[in-house]
Write a protein that holds these residues in place. Structure first.
Motif, PDB file in Angstrom:
ATOM      1  N   ASN A 137     -34.503 -24.327  13.325  1.00  0.00           N
ATOM      2  CA  ASN A 137     -34.448 -25.328  12.259  1.00  0.00           C
ATOM      3  C   ASN A 137     -32.997 -25.504  11.790  1.00  0.00           C
ATOM      4  O   ASN A 137     -32.630 -25.152  10.670  1.00  0.00           O
ATOM      5  CB  ASN A 137     -35.345 -24.903  11.095  1.00  0.00           C
ATOM      6  N   GLY A 138     -32.181 -26.019  12.707  1.00  0.00           N
ATOM      7  CA  GLY A 138     -30.779 -26.211  12.381  1.00  0.00           C
ATOM      8  C   GLY A 138     -30.043 -26.842  13.553  1.00  0.00           C
ATOM      9  O   GLY A 138     -30.640 -27.211  14.577  1.00  0.00           O
ATOM     10  N   GLN A 139     -28.750 -26.953  13.431  1.00  0.00           N
ATOM     11  CA  GLN A 139     -27.909 -27.573  14.453  1.00  0.00           C
ATOM     12  C   GLN A 139     -26.821 -26.603  14.880  1.00  0.00           C
ATOM     13  O   GLN A 139     -26.173 -25.959  14.055  1.00  0.00           O
ATOM     14  CB  GLN A 139     -27.279 -28.858  13.904  1.00  0.00           C
ATOM     15  N   LEU A 140     -26.624 -26.488  16.217  1.00  0.00           N
ATOM     16  CA  LEU A 140     -25.591 -25.614  16.759  1.00  0.00           C
ATOM     17  C   LEU A 140     -24.268 -26.358  16.790  1.00  0.00           C
ATOM     18  O   LEU A 140     -24.188 -27.502  17.244  1.00  0.00           O
ATOM     19  CB  LEU A 140     -25.961 -25.152  18.166  1.00  0.00           C
ATOM     20  N   GLU A 141     -23.199 -25.706  16.324  1.00  0.00           N
ATOM     21  CA  GLU A 141     -21.865 -26.289  16.340  1.00  0.00           C
ATOM     22  C   GLU A 141     -20.916 -25.297  17.004  1.00  0.00           C
ATOM     23  O   GLU A 141     -21.063 -24.079  16.843  1.00  0.00           O
ATOM     24  CB  GLU A 141     -21.404 -26.613  14.916  1.00  0.00           C
ATOM     25  N   TYR A 142     -19.941 -25.837  17.756  1.00  0.00           N
ATOM     26  CA  TYR A 142     -19.026 -24.987  18.518  1.00  0.00           C
ATOM     27  C   TYR A 142     -17.580 -25.303  18.161  1.00  0.00           C
ATOM     28  O   TYR A 142     -17.226 -26.460  17.918  1.00  0.00           O
ATOM     29  CB  TYR A 142     -19.222 -25.193  20.023  1.00  0.00           C
ATOM     30  N   ASN A 143     -16.769 -24.258  18.158  1.00  0.00           N
ATOM     31  CA  ASN A 143     -15.326 -24.418  18.030  1.00  0.00           C
ATOM     32  C   ASN A 143     -14.758 -24.775  19.400  1.00  0.00           C
ATOM     33  O   ASN A 143     -14.915 -24.018  20.359  1.00  0.00           O
ATOM     34  CB  ASN A 143     -14.699 -23.125  17.505  1.00  0.00           C
ATOM     35  N   THR A 144     -14.105 -25.924  19.503  1.00  0.00           N
ATOM     36  CA  THR A 144     -13.667 -26.437  20.801  1.00  0.00           C
ATOM     37  C   THR A 144     -12.667 -25.503  21.476  1.00  0.00           C
ATOM     38  O   THR A 144     -12.750 -25.267  22.690  1.00  0.00           O
ATOM     39  CB  THR A 144     -13.046 -27.834  20.631  1.00  0.00           C
ATOM     40  N   VAL A 145     -11.739 -24.963  20.718  1.00  0.00           N
ATOM     41  CA  VAL A 145     -10.711 -24.096  21.305  1.00  0.00           C
ATOM     42  C   VAL A 145     -11.347 -22.832  21.888  1.00  0.00           C
ATOM     43  O   VAL A 145     -11.031 -22.421  23.009  1.00  0.00           O
ATOM     44  CB  VAL A 145      -9.644 -23.739  20.253  1.00  0.00           C
ATOM     45  N   THR A 146     -12.253 -22.218  21.148  1.00  0.00           N
ATOM     46  CA  THR A 146     -12.905 -20.998  21.631  1.00  0.00           C
ATOM     47  C   THR A 146     -13.771 -21.289  22.845  1.00  0.00           C
ATOM     48  O   THR A 146     -13.841 -20.467  23.778  1.00  0.00           O
ATOM     49  CB  THR A 146     -13.745 -20.365  20.510  1.00  0.00           C
ATOM     50  N   VAL A 147     -14.425 -22.428  22.868  1.00  0.00           N
ATOM     51  CA  VAL A 147     -15.204 -22.813  24.048  1.00  0.00           C
ATOM     52  C   VAL A 147     -14.293 -22.954  25.258  1.00  0.00           C
ATOM     53  O   VAL A 147     -14.618 -22.490  26.363  1.00  0.00           O
ATOM     54  CB  VAL A 147     -15.962 -24.133  23.789  1.00  0.00           C
ATOM     55  N   GLY A 148     -13.124 -23.583  25.064  1.00  0.00           N
ATOM     56  CA  GLY A 148     -12.177 -23.717  26.168  1.00  0.00           C
ATOM     57  C   GLY A 148     -11.717 -22.363  26.684  1.00  0.00           C
ATOM     58  O   GLY A 148     -11.583 -22.157  27.895  1.00  0.00           O
ATOM     59  N   ILE A 149     -11.481 -21.412  25.771  1.00  0.00           N
ATOM     60  CA  ILE A 149     -11.077 -20.068  26.197  1.00  0.00           C
ATOM     61  C   ILE A 149     -12.179 -19.411  27.012  1.00  0.00           C
ATOM     62  O   ILE A 149     -11.915 -18.755  28.028  1.00  0.00           O
ATOM     63  CB  ILE A 149     -10.723 -19.213  24.964  1.00  0.00           C
ATOM     64  N   SER A 150     -13.428 -19.581  26.605  1.00  0.00           N
ATOM     65  CA  SER A 150     -14.540 -18.984  27.358  1.00  0.00           C
ATOM     66  C   SER A 150     -14.645 -19.564  28.761  1.00  0.00           C
ATOM     67  O   SER A 150     -14.942 -18.843  29.718  1.00  0.00           O
ATOM     68  CB  SER A 150     -15.856 -19.185  26.594  1.00  0.00           C
ATOM     69  N   VAL A 151     -14.394 -20.864  28.897  1.00  0.00           N
ATOM     70  CA  VAL A 151     -14.442 -21.491  30.226  1.00  0.00           C
ATOM     71  C   VAL A 151     -13.308 -20.961  31.103  1.00  0.00           C
ATOM     72  O   VAL A 151     -13.502 -20.680  32.295  1.00  0.00           O
ATOM     73  CB  VAL A 151     -14.370 -23.024  30.092  1.00  0.00           C
TER      74      VAL A 151
END
Length: 288
Positions: A137-151
């Motif tokens: 019951n909510g929305q997932l939000e991501y930090n773009t920089v951290t996502v890029g580091i994970s990739v």
């Protein structure tokens, strides 16, 4: 309202088990990839496919073992079954593309970079597609920089793993490479989770999907059984364990059994009698 995210609700149990699953899948996949480089081209696709499935299953199992320790304090989490299954397929297919590139083009230069990039993107795609299968019951939000580091971590880990698979060496070499790969893949997972924040809705609407206990535990039986089967193949194949041929190819002659080393004796010099006869016959009629 911002949700309180906890990725370690069972302490270190889920991270350690997830790491072991990533190491197991990596070790089996790397050995199968190495094995494909020691056989004829007719057998290579089978070994590469087995290695791709092992790596993909190991990474997928690692992800959802870790997710069993994930919770949002204010909202129960459910999973969409079809998307969760699709994330497994994406992992196996994209890892397979990278593994086949390296298996047929070599673990260096452009093929290695291309195969590592495709495999790493496959790992990241599996992670974020699996996260998209979450229902709460909510929305997932991501930090773009951290996502890029994970990739980036996923791509580097995949490239290093494929390079290690191309080094046809002993079993301990692959064990060390799989430990590093497991650490990198698990690190990629938790880096991606660090990029996550949950914005909860004000109303408590019912959430569709299956609970983690009812969905994830039964779903992991199949990949775990496959990893066990692949492990049996590794254990009973001495060529794959040693990482080098254990026999010399035999000369292809009728009556020579396979895997028999053929020795070629040195050419025998003609006997003295034979040389004298030859010398006698080679005289010209004038000298007879």
């Amino acid at each position: 309202m911002q949700g309180t995210v906890d990725g370690f609700s069972y302490g270190l149990v889920t991270p350690l088990v997830a790491y072991l699953m990533a190491c197991l899948g990596g070790a089996l996949g790397l050995r199968c990839t190495t094995r494909s480089m020691l056989v004829s081209r007719s057998w290579r696709p089978g070994w590469l496919a087995l290695g791709s499935a092992a790596i993909g299953s190991g990474i997928w199992t690692m992800h959802f073992v870790a997710m069993m320790g994930f919770k949002v304090e204010q909202a129960p989490i459910h999973y969409d079954r079809s998307i969760t299954f699709a994330s497994l397929g994406v992992a196996i297919v994209m890892v397979g593309i990278g593994v086949f590139i390296v298996g047929y083009r070599g673990a260096s230069g452009t093929p290695l970079m291309t195969g590592g990039a495709v495999t790493g993107l496959g790992i990241a795609s599996m992670h974020y597609l699996g996260m998209a299968g979450m229902r709460l019951n909510g929305q997932l939000e991501y930090n773009t920089v951290t996502v890029g580091i994970s990739v980036v971590i996923a791509v580097v880990a995949a490239t290093a793993a494929l390079w290690a698979a191309g080094q046809v060496r002993g079993f301990l070499w692959s064990v060390g490479a799989s430990l590093v790969m497991g650490l990198a893949v698990t690190g990629m997972h938790y880096t991606g989770m660090a990029a996550l924040s949950v914005h909860l809705h004000g109303t408590s609407a019912p959430v569709s999907g299956d609970s983690p206990a009812s969905l994830l535990a039964p779903m992991m039986i199949g990949p775990l059984a496959f990893l066990l089967l692949a492990g049996v193949v590794v254990m009973f194949d001495p060529l794959m364990v040693m990482g080098k041929p254990v026999w010399s190819p035999a000369e292809n002659k009728p009556g020579v059994p396979a895997r028999e080393r053929v020795h070629h004796p040195a050419a025998r010099r003609p006997s003295r009698t034979h040389r004298s006869v030859t010398h006698h016959d080679s005289r010209t009629p004038q000298n007879r």
